[in-house]
Design an enzyme around this catalytic site. Structure first.
Site, PDB file in Angstrom:
ATOM      1  N   ASN A 100     -46.141  43.963 124.608  1.00  0.00           N
ATOM      2  CA  ASN A 100     -44.908  43.863 125.250  1.00  0.00           C
ATOM      3  C   ASN A 100     -44.124  42.779 125.484  1.00  0.00           C
ATOM      4  O   ASN A 100     -44.623  41.502 125.431  1.00  0.00           O
ATOM      5  CB  ASN A 100     -45.162  44.720 126.571  1.00  0.00           C
ATOM      6  N   ARG A 107     -48.161  51.207 122.187  1.00  0.00           N
ATOM      7  CA  ARG A 107     -48.856  49.927 121.920  1.00  0.00           C
ATOM      8  C   ARG A 107     -50.300  50.570 121.386  1.00  0.00           C
ATOM      9  O   ARG A 107     -50.842  50.235 120.433  1.00  0.00           O
ATOM     10  CB  ARG A 107     -49.180  48.985 122.806  1.00  0.00           C
TER      11      ARG A 107
END
Length: 85
Positions: free
Chosen positions: A36, A18
């Site tokens: 997530n 990320r």
């Protein structure tokens, strides 16, 4: 301004995926998020120019960063249209 959503699967959680995606998106002038998901995937939503979104999609599909990630696929996902916010 256009927007796109991608679902990235594979080993993409707990390996700074990320953060790397955010860095790439910011460098391309995009705004959005990478989150997530419970199934182990990462949901990426980005908005900006069409060219920048194309570049992000290409990066998501080919990137080997971070090195510990093992991305199996990045696929465009559909937005659900909202009548009101």
């Amino acid at each position: 301004m256009q927007a796109a959503r991608f679902v990235v699967s594979g080993v993409v959680q707990g390996v700074y995926y990320r953060a790397c995606t955010r860095q790439r998106a910011v460098a391309l002038g995009l705004v959005g998020h990478a989150r997530n998901q419970a199934d182990g995937s990462v949901d990426v939503v980005a908005a900006g120019s069409a060219a920048a979104l194309d570049a992000l999609e290409a990066w998501l599909c080919r990137a080997r960063r971070p090195p510990r990630s093992r991305r199996s696929r990045a696929r465009p996902a559909r937005f659900r249209r909202l009548k009101t916010l």
